[in-house]
Structure formats: C-alpha cells, structure tokens
Design an enzyme around this catalytic site. Structure first.
Site, PDB file in Angstrom:
ATOM      1  N   ARG A 272      16.436  -1.494  39.119  1.00 61.46           N
ATOM      2  CA  ARG A 272      15.553  -1.046  40.336  1.00 61.46           C
ATOM      3  C   ARG A 272      16.065  -2.112  41.425  1.00 61.46           C
ATOM      4  O   ARG A 272      16.052  -3.278  41.323  1.00 61.46           O
ATOM      5  CB  ARG A 272      14.038  -1.436  40.142  1.00 61.46           C
ATOM      6  CG  ARG A 272      13.150  -1.450  41.339  1.00 61.46           C
ATOM      7  CD  ARG A 272      11.639  -1.953  40.978  1.00 61.46           C
ATOM      8  NE  ARG A 272      10.795  -2.021  42.120  1.00 61.46           N
ATOM      9  CZ  ARG A 272      10.400  -3.037  42.674  1.00 61.46           C
ATOM     10  NH1 ARG A 272      10.509  -4.214  42.276  1.00 61.46           N
ATOM     11  NH2 ARG A 272       9.509  -2.887  43.857  1.00 61.46           N
TER      12      ARG A 272
ATOM     13  N   HIS B 193      11.509  -3.160  50.904  1.00 63.47           N
ATOM     14  CA  HIS B 193      11.084  -4.412  50.340  1.00 63.47           C
ATOM     15  C   HIS B 193      11.367  -5.224  51.517  1.00 63.47           C
ATOM     16  O   HIS B 193      12.171  -6.262  51.276  1.00 63.47           O
ATOM     17  CB  HIS B 193      12.310  -4.513  49.109  1.00 63.47           C
ATOM     18  CG  HIS B 193      11.535  -5.612  47.957  1.00 63.47           C
ATOM     19  ND1 HIS B 193      11.282  -5.545  46.865  1.00 63.47           N
ATOM     20  CD2 HIS B 193      11.191  -6.871  48.216  1.00 63.47           C
ATOM     21  CE1 HIS B 193      10.942  -6.400  46.177  1.00 63.47           C
ATOM     22  NE2 HIS B 193      10.679  -7.428  47.235  1.00 63.47           N
TER      23      HIS B 193
ATOM     24  N   GLU C 199       4.918  -3.477  47.545  1.00 69.35           N
ATOM     25  CA  GLU C 199       3.779  -4.442  47.859  1.00 69.35           C
ATOM     26  C   GLU C 199       3.366  -4.513  49.424  1.00 69.35           C
ATOM     27  O   GLU C 199       3.405  -5.410  49.840  1.00 69.35           O
ATOM     28  CB  GLU C 199       4.201  -5.919  47.469  1.00 69.35           C
ATOM     29  CG  GLU C 199       4.600  -5.967  45.990  1.00 69.35           C
ATOM     30  CD  GLU C 199       4.836  -7.552  45.670  1.00 69.35           C
ATOM     31  OE1 GLU C 199       5.149  -8.392  46.481  1.00 69.35           O
ATOM     32  OE2 GLU C 199       4.982  -7.761  44.231  1.00 69.35           O
TER      33      GLU C 199
ATOM     34  N   ASN D 187       3.511  -4.624  39.852  1.00 68.34           N
ATOM     35  CA  ASN D 187       3.990  -5.839  40.041  1.00 68.34           C
ATOM     36  C   ASN D 187       2.815  -6.824  39.554  1.00 68.34           C
ATOM     37  O   ASN D 187       1.955  -6.838  40.468  1.00 68.34           O
ATOM     38  CB  ASN D 187       4.543  -6.405  41.371  1.00 68.34           C
ATOM     39  CG  ASN D 187       5.771  -5.356  41.670  1.00 68.34           C
ATOM     40  OD1 ASN D 187       6.114  -4.605  40.980  1.00 68.34           O
ATOM     41  ND2 ASN D 187       6.316  -5.603  42.820  1.00 68.34           N
TER      42      ASN D 187
ATOM     43  N   TYR E 115       2.143 -10.674  38.412  1.00 69.45           N
ATOM     44  CA  TYR E 115       2.526 -12.188  38.120  1.00 69.45           C
ATOM     45  C   TYR E 115       1.410 -13.172  37.773  1.00 69.45           C
ATOM     46  O   TYR E 115       1.567 -14.094  36.654  1.00 69.45           O
ATOM     47  CB  TYR E 115       2.986 -12.838  39.582  1.00 69.45           C
ATOM     48  CG  TYR E 115       4.376 -12.247  39.932  1.00 69.45           C
ATOM     49  CD1 TYR E 115       5.626 -12.662  39.320  1.00 69.45           C
ATOM     50  CD2 TYR E 115       4.344 -10.954  40.681  1.00 69.45           C
ATOM     51  CE1 TYR E 115       6.705 -11.928  39.585  1.00 69.45           C
ATOM     52  CE2 TYR E 115       5.564 -10.630  40.719  1.00 69.45           C
ATOM     53  CZ  TYR E 115       6.877 -11.070  40.177  1.00 69.45           C
ATOM     54  OH  TYR E 115       7.978 -10.391  40.654  1.00 69.45           O
TER      55      TYR E 115
HETATM   56  C1  GBH Z   1       6.979 -10.327  44.355  1.00 72.08           C
HETATM   57  O1  GBH Z   1       6.005 -10.642  45.215  1.00 72.08           O
HETATM   58  C2  GBH Z   1       8.153  -9.581  45.336  1.00 72.08           C
HETATM   59  O2  GBH Z   1       8.259  -8.244  45.102  1.00 72.08           O
HETATM   60  C3  GBH Z   1       9.573 -10.328  45.194  1.00 72.08           C
HETATM   61  O3  GBH Z   1      10.286  -9.927  46.005  1.00 72.08           O
HETATM   62  C4  GBH Z   1       9.286 -11.687  44.749  1.00 72.08           C
HETATM   63  O4  GBH Z   1      10.507 -12.359  44.672  1.00 72.08           O
HETATM   64  C5  GBH Z   1       8.644 -12.119  43.469  1.00 72.08           C
HETATM   65  O5  GBH Z   1       7.399 -11.506  43.493  1.00 72.08           O
HETATM   66  C6  GBH Z   1       8.342 -13.502  43.179  1.00 72.08           C
HETATM   67  O6  GBH Z   1       7.600 -13.982  44.208  1.00 72.08           O
HETATM   68  O7  GBH Z   1      -0.747 -18.180  44.701  1.00 72.08           O
HETATM   69  O8  GBH Z   1      -1.679 -17.846  42.359  1.00 72.08           O
HETATM   70  O9  GBH Z   1      -2.558 -16.643  44.248  1.00 72.08           O
HETATM   71  C7  GBH Z   1       4.923 -11.482  44.524  1.00 72.08           C
HETATM   72  C8  GBH Z   1       3.693 -11.217  45.236  1.00 72.08           C
HETATM   73  C9  GBH Z   1       1.579 -12.110  45.878  1.00 72.08           C
HETATM   74  C10 GBH Z   1       2.451 -12.847  43.776  1.00 72.08           C
HETATM   75  C11 GBH Z   1       0.778 -13.452  46.145  1.00 72.08           C
HETATM   76  C12 GBH Z   1       1.603 -13.997  43.655  1.00 72.08           C
HETATM   77  C13 GBH Z   1      -0.209 -15.023  44.814  1.00 72.08           C
HETATM   78  C14 GBH Z   1      -0.346 -15.849  43.676  1.00 72.08           C
HETATM   79  N1  GBH Z   1       2.940 -12.558  45.213  1.00 72.08           N
HETATM   80  N2  GBH Z   1       0.520 -13.661  44.682  1.00 72.08           N
HETATM   81  S1  GBH Z   1      -1.195 -17.130  43.753  1.00 72.08           S
END
Ligand code: GBH
Length: 452
Positions: free
Chosen positions: A83, A127, A172, A301, A303
């Site tokens: 991707r 992106h 996103e 996505n 995290y």
């Molecule tokens: C992605 O975004 C992106 O698509 C990518 O480009 C990037 O490198 C990767 O993640 C890593 O960051 O602070 O605990 O509230 C991630 C989007 C949105 C994930 C906000 C974490 C908040 C976590 N992020 N979210 S917190």
C-alpha cells in the site's frame, strides 16, 4: 516465534491479504524533482515550531531514487500487497491542469516493479499532501477542492488503471479535517472548528466524486475504498455525562464518516451537536448520493482506543488513562479495542468488507553492536493486534487483510524523524535499510500461514 505466529493467525481465512504500507511524503523525498510542486506539508514544515527540530520530507527515505531496491525489500518480506500513496503535486503540479508525465511515470514504474514480483499494488490517492495552490484557494473547506480531487483521480486512473484494481481515495479524512483545520497540528495548521467541518463534508464529497470518476473510466470493475482511522470509544462510567462524552467522541471520530458513506445521511445527533456549536456541514442537493457511492472495501487504520469522561455541559469528551502500557507516541496499547471496533463496525454497517490498511507502533529502537534491532515491543504489538483481528473474525467480522505500518522508518509528520514506526530500520545518514526482528517475524508468520 512459531507458536506466536500460529496463535495470532489461527482465526484468519486462508486467502487473507498480507501487506506493508507507506505514504508518499513520508518516504519519497525528491520534493522538487521532475516537476513536483510544493504540497501543504512542504509549506507547513517551514513554519517555525510546527515539526520537531524543524525537520521535513525533502529527503526522507530517498525512496524516489531507491524505488526498485525498496520493491525488492518488500518482495523479500513475502507480502501479497504493498500500500503506497500517490503525491498529487507530482502528478498534477499545482492541483490543476494537465498531467505531469514524469511524475506519473514514477508510479507507473513502481506498479510495474510490483507486478513483476507478484505484489498487488494498493493505491491511496490522497495521504495528506494537498497541492499548496489549492490550499491558497481555500483548501478542503472550499467545495471546489472536491472537484479538483476527482479530476486528479481521473488523471491517475488514465495512467495506472490498466494495472491497478484497488483504489483507496482518502487516507484518514479525520486527520485532514481535525488535525489540519481544527487542532492545527498538521498542515495547513489552521485552528477553526467551522472550517474543519466544512473540510469533512468536502473530503467526503471528493471521495464520492473521485469514486464515480474512477468507475466511469474503468473498463473492468475496480475495488473502491476509503481508509478511516478509528478506535473504540468507551465511557469511563455509566454516569450520563461520560456516556454522552463517548457518544460525542464516536460521533465526530467515526459516525460522521461512516454514516454518510454507508447509509447516505449524517448522524442526527452529530448534526445537532454541530448546530449547537454554530458549525455547519455545507450539504448541497445530491451530495449524499455522491458520498454514498457503493464502497467495495473499508480500510481501517488502528493504533489505540480511548475511554472518555465528560465534563460539564456540553460534555466535551476527555480521554482518561486506562493505566495500560504505551508506545513511544504515548498511545496506550489496546488490542481489545481493535477487536471491539471491528466487531462493532461489522454489526452497525453490515455487508462492508474491511481490510486493515494500517496498524503498527513507534518504539525507541536500539541498534546493538551487530546492527540488530531486537524490537520485541513492536513484535508483540503487531502479533497481539493480528490476534485481535483474528478474534474479531471469529466473532463474525469480515476482515480480509492486514497491512503493517510501516514498511520502514519514515517522516512521522509533526514528530519528524524522531518516532520510528518501521519494521525495517532506516539509517538516515547512509539510507541503509535493515530488517528489524519484527520484520523477520512478520515475514515468517506470513510464510507459516501459507503452509496451513
Ligand atoms: C496514521 O495516522 C497515518 O496514516 C500515518 O501516516 C502515520 O505515520 C501513522 O498513523 C502513525 O502516526 O494521542 O492516544 O489520542 C494516525 C492517526 C490519529 C492515530 C490520532 C492516533 C490519537 C491517539 N492518529 N490518534 S491519542
């Protein structure tokens, strides 16, 4: 390793798609080559204090010059798919007018390299690297940007459509809208809630218009997708203000995107909340029909997940600690939230196949005297999250693939090169790539699923 791989993947279907992911601005470098013009990130990186140590993507992983070797690296991992995203200002400098053949040719060669190695290209059209000229004309809060995006999608399709079947429009949109126009932590660095809500609508409209443009141009059926960042949002207690806070977080985090995309209307409670804040989604007749253009796949996505407490009216959601271990980003590690999210989406939006388009973690890697990065923390994160996907599948969620974020260490937006998400290490002095232990584990795990 063997045991762990078997457990993590036990519930996944045999034809599960395995991949690794990157994005253009984070890896390519070569920002002024072959006719590329600046994007909002080139500009934002020059704003004092916007990015840690004032770093930028000028060189990044130099992928633009190392693409064939990088494809070999990808092939060595034994993945099914790669991707990547396409840089709009490379393909259509300034965001208007004719295609820049040299820019598009880079992606054409990338697609050929991948196909030559039996790797399926998974293309993301956007992106976060909006051509600066379009931001100068108002950016995503401006309706015209959606039409420009659809035109750009058509140009890319003309060049790659004969070989690329799977198309993700946006990565996103929450980040583009909220981090870009509300919180100002990402480019273009604006802090205006009303503008961010106009951006939400125009991003979704751009997705729909682009999807229609791709389908109109396609000779064979395409696979249309959009990628959303999501987590599960739970209330800290059953106190009404906590429950309401979780509802609000979920409303602005997930439902404001998925409801119009899948159900063809914005969630009523969210629209009411916006009205109370004086913000408006600038909907015109016919927009929701465009936005709900049928989706073939939802990119997820993941995290982290949060638990919310609500303060006084209007119960602004405040994330509270779950006392869980965190990554180097300080994001809590919540694999259970991943399972919950996937099961919930499969129930609330039935019939929508999902692919995990990003999951991974930053940790403070150490390189030992033999050059080895023994990143057991990242390995555990990834294997626990693959297992969490398996649990969701066992509970009926239709998840068809998983892409690790990221193939290699790269430019982590406002954090610059400080945070490393790669399963492959990049030495930024030499541009040397080295597989971390997590990459070896991922490769062996993928291989082991094929022996089932
Ligand atoms: C992605 O975004 C992106 O698509 C990518 O480009 C990037 O490198 C990767 O993640 C890593 O960051 O602070 O605990 O509230 C991630 C989007 C949105 C994930 C906000 C974490 C908040 C976590 N992020 N979210 S917190």
């Amino acid at each position: 390793v063997g045991q762990r791989a078997t457990e993590a993947t036990a519930e996944l279907p045999a034809n599960f798609l395995w991949g690794v992911a990157t994005s253009a601005y984070q890896i390519e470098g070569a920002v002024a080559e072959d006719g590329r013009t600046p994007s909002i990130w080139d500009t934002f990186c020059r704003v004092p204090g916007a990015v840690i140590r004032e770093e930028n993507g000028d060189v990044a992983c130099d992928h633009y010059h190392r693409m064939p070797q990088d494809v070999e690296l990808i092939a060595g991992l034994g993945v099914d798919s790669y991707r990547f995203s396409i840089s709009w200002p490379r393909v259509q400098p300034g965001g208007r007018g004719p295609v820049n053949a040299k820019g598009l040719d880079f992606y054409s060669r990338l697609v050929d390299e991948l196909l030559g190695k039996g790797i399926k290209p998974w293309v993301t059209l956007y992106h976060w690297d909006l051509p600066q000229e379009l931001e100068d004309a108002g950016g995503w809060p401006e309706r015209d940007t959606a039409y420009r995006f659809a035109e750009y999608a058509g140009l890319v399709y003309e060049g790659l459509g004969d070989r690329v079947r799977t198309w993700t429009t946006l990565n996103e949109p929450w980040c583009s809208a909220m981090l870009g126009y509300d919180q100002g932590k990402h480019a273009p660095g604006i802090q205006n809630f009303g503008a961010s809500m106009r951006a939400v609508h125009h991003l979704l409209l751009g997705h729909g218009l682009a999807g229609q443009a791709l389908r109109a141009a396609a000779k064979e059926p395409i696979e249309l997708g959009i990628t959303l960042n999501m987590g599960s949002a739970k209330p800290a207690s059953d106190r009404p203000e906590d429950v309401d806070a979780a509802r609000r977080a979920d409303g602005l985090g997930t439902r404001i995107y998925l409801d119009p995309l899948v159900k063809g209307h914005y969630p009523e409670d969210v629209v009411a909340d916006l009205e109370a804040r004086g913000a408006v989604l600038p909907i015109e007749p016919g927009d929701l029909e465009v936005i709900s253009t049928p989706l073939d796949v939802l990119g997820v996505n993941y995290y982290s997940s949060h638990v919310f407490e609500g303060g006084e009216e209007p119960h602004e959601p405040v994330a509270v600690s779950q006392n869980l271990p965190v990554t180097a980003m300080d994001w809590e590690i919540v694999p259970q939230g991943f399972t919950d999210l996937l099961v919930r989406i499969s129930q609330d939006y039935p019939g929508l196949p999902m692919v995990i388009t990003e999951n991974g973690a930053a940790f403070d890697d150490e390189v030992d005297e033999n050059g080895v990065v023994d990143d057991s923390d990242r390995l555990s994160y990834i294997s626990d999250h693959i297992a969490a996907v398996g649990s969701a599948v066992a509970q009926g969620a239709d998840v068809r693939g998983y892409f690790a974020w990221s193939l290699m260490d790269n430019f982590e937006w406002a954090y610059g090169y400080d945070k490393r998400f790669g399963i492959v290490r990049v030495d930024y002095d030499t541009q040397e790539r080295t597989l971390k232990r997590s990459a070896e584990w991922y490769r062996d795990t993928i291989r082991s699923t094929r022996e089932k």
